[in-house]
Design a protein around this motif. Structure first.
Motif, mmCIF file in Angstrom:
data_model
loop_
_atom_site.group_PDB
_atom_site.id
_atom_site.type_symbol
_atom_site.label_atom_id
_atom_site.label_comp_id
_atom_site.label_asym_id
_atom_site.label_seq_id
_atom_site.Cartn_x
_atom_site.Cartn_y
_atom_site.Cartn_z
ATOM 1 N N LEU A 78 3.687 -2.493 -9.710
ATOM 2 C CA LEU A 78 4.626 -2.088 -10.751
ATOM 3 C C LEU A 78 5.407 -0.849 -10.326
ATOM 4 C CD1 LEU A 78 5.564 -2.643 -13.694
ATOM 5 C CD2 LEU A 78 3.808 -1.009 -14.426
ATOM 6 N N PRO A 79 6.734 -0.920 -10.240
ATOM 7 C CA PRO A 79 7.529 0.281 -9.917
ATOM 8 C C PRO A 79 7.581 1.208 -11.135
ATOM 9 C CG PRO A 79 8.972 -1.593 -10.291
ATOM 10 C CD PRO A 79 7.573 -2.116 -10.391
ATOM 11 N N LEU A 80 6.787 2.262 -11.130
ATOM 12 C CA LEU A 80 6.605 3.074 -12.336
ATOM 13 C C LEU A 80 7.895 3.732 -12.804
ATOM 14 C CD1 LEU A 80 3.144 4.802 -11.723
ATOM 15 C CD2 LEU A 80 3.679 2.709 -12.974
ATOM 16 N N THR A 121 0.838 -1.208 0.000
ATOM 17 C CA THR A 121 0.000 0.000 0.000
ATOM 18 C C THR A 121 0.870 1.253 0.000
ATOM 19 O OG1 THR A 121 -1.854 -1.104 1.087
ATOM 20 C CG2 THR A 121 -1.708 1.282 1.346
ATOM 21 N N ALA A 122 1.951 1.222 0.753
ATOM 22 C CA ALA A 122 2.879 2.360 0.748
ATOM 23 C C ALA A 122 3.493 2.544 -0.641
ATOM 24 C CB ALA A 122 3.973 2.144 1.795
ATOM 25 N N HIS A 123 3.803 1.435 -1.316
ATOM 26 C CA HIS A 123 4.356 1.510 -2.671
ATOM 27 C C HIS A 123 3.349 2.134 -3.634
ATOM 28 C CE1 HIS A 123 5.333 -0.256 -6.701
ATOM 29 N NE2 HIS A 123 6.503 0.243 -6.367
ATOM 30 N N ALA A 124 2.073 1.737 -3.505
ATOM 31 C CA ALA A 124 1.033 2.330 -4.341
ATOM 32 C C ALA A 124 0.930 3.828 -4.090
ATOM 33 C CB ALA A 124 -0.312 1.650 -4.075
ATOM 34 N N GLY A 125 1.020 4.219 -2.828
ATOM 35 C CA GLY A 125 0.970 5.645 -2.498
ATOM 36 C C GLY A 125 2.144 6.413 -3.079
ATOM 37 N N LEU A 126 3.329 5.803 -3.045
ATOM 38 C CA LEU A 126 4.511 6.460 -3.615
ATOM 39 C C LEU A 126 4.365 6.600 -5.122
ATOM 40 C CD1 LEU A 126 7.385 7.549 -3.086
ATOM 41 C CD2 LEU A 126 8.232 5.232 -3.480
#
Length: 379
Positions: free
Chosen positions: A190-192, A20-25
């Protein structure tokens, strides 16, 4: 046993919290946002493939005719063997507008699927002056500035392919459960920034409803001929662009376009049936991915309830925490992409279970050779 269940609950909660933190970033820092207004001076060709779209092409085409900020715009429409009067509807809506050309598509040759061949015909017939190609599906309705803003973002990103994900419009309960998972999955996993910078073809995503390409880069990648037999031609085209040395980028297209992909449960079920097997790859890998998603997002609320009734308060709290963190991730995705928030996000575990069932069904139909779409077999 209680200690083991408690450890599992809190471990899952920790992993879900990290995702969830990754999605927020991704949403806050790496997701591209097209401008509200733009003007582009280069010639642009909008390419619209149609097959039995008489009941939905009118708003799409009207939106294309209303585009602003693109002085040199042409709209090339291909009727791909429709039997419902699609071509007549196009003629009625376009009238005598000189920007619109209506083509009659040829049947796909051996080795080609229908949509890649329709898109290749469109690209081949676009005016020779066009330097940017914009592929749009009939279920997409663009804002008046969408084409100009998308092409401007393509150039600002120094990309060969830009995928501005439209705002997903849903009607039925099934759509509300399943459709938001499209954005949630890539925003969460996915790391954009790495995707944009990496040359690895495997690190790619794209949505074929609304795609913007530099024409020269499209040709270097082989065009749709390079993905002629691919069910997920959009993602495979993005990978072909990377293999040819190009760069791809994703953008939040929720202010540029609306898209209602499916209008009934049967359409949604069959649409995902034809493509999920291709999205997940080999059955063993798909099984592992689905089981992991179920563990992370469907198990925590069940565990919370069972542990609470069993008096295991710490385990119940861990399960509840994991569930709420999963809901938070879905909410982050909805807020970032113009989707529905409350109360839909509360049913996120049900969404994941439904995705698992659709995936199993897709593999089952493929093994039995029963996949088809728009009257054509999918092989």
């Amino acid at each position: 046993m209680t200690a083991l269940v408690t450890a599992l609950a809190w471990t899952v909660a920790g992993i879900v919290g990290g995702l969830t933190a990754h999605a927020g970033l991704n949403a806050a820092r790496w997701l591209r946002r097209p401008p509200n207004r733009a003007t582009v001076r280069e010639p642009v060709a909008v390419l619209l493939p149609l097959r039995d779209e008489a009941d939905r092409v009118t708003p799409c085409l009207r939106a294309l005719l209303a585009q602003r900020g693109v002085p040199e715009l042409e709209i090339v429409v291909l009727d791909d063997g429709s039997t419902d009067g699609t071509a007549q509807v196009v003629r009625a809506v376009a009238g005598d507008d000189p920007r619109v050309r209506l083509l009659s598509g040829a049947p796909p040759p051996a080795g080609w699927l229908g949509k890649p061949y329709a898109c290749q015909q469109l690209a081949d017939r676009a005016g020779p002056a066009a330097t940017a190609l914009v592929f749009v599906d009939a279920d997409v309705v663009l804002a008046p500035h969408a084409v100009a803003a998308a092409v401007a973002t393509l150039r600002t990103a120094s990309a060969t392919l830009l995928s501005p994900y439209p705002r997903i419009v849903t009607g039925s309960a099934a759509e509300r459960l399943v459709q938001p998972l499209l954005q949630w999955l890539w925003l969460t996993f996915l790391p954009l920034r790495a995707m944009e910078r990496s040359a690895r073809p495997s690190l790619a995503a794209a949505g074929g409803q609304f795609l913007v390409l530099d024409r020269a880069g499209y040709r270097r990648a082989g065009g749709h001929a390079a993905v002629r037999d691919r069910v997920l031609e959009d993602i495979e085209l993005a990978r072909a662009v990377k293999r040819a040395g190009g760069r791809i980028a994703l953008a939040d297209g929720s202010t540029l376009a609306d898209c209602r992909m499916y209008r009934s449960w049967s359409e949604l079920r069959d649409g995902y049936g034809k493509s999920l097997w291709a999205a997940f790859g080999p059955a063993a890998g798909a099984t592992a991915v689905i089981l992991l998603l179920l563990l992370l997002y469907a198990v925590p609320p069940v565990l919370a309830v069972v542990a609470a009734f069993g008096g295991a308060r710490t385990a119940a709290l861990g399960g509840l925490t994991g569930y709420l963190l999963g809901v938070a991730g879905r909410l982050v995705s909805a807020r970032a992409t113009g989707g529905r928030g409350w109360p839909d996000v509360l049913a996120h575990p049900v969404s994941v279970v439904l995705l698992g069932w659709l995936t199993v069904r897709s593999y089952h139909l493929r093994r039995r050779g029963r996949l088809s779409w728009r009257g054509r077999p999918v092989r």
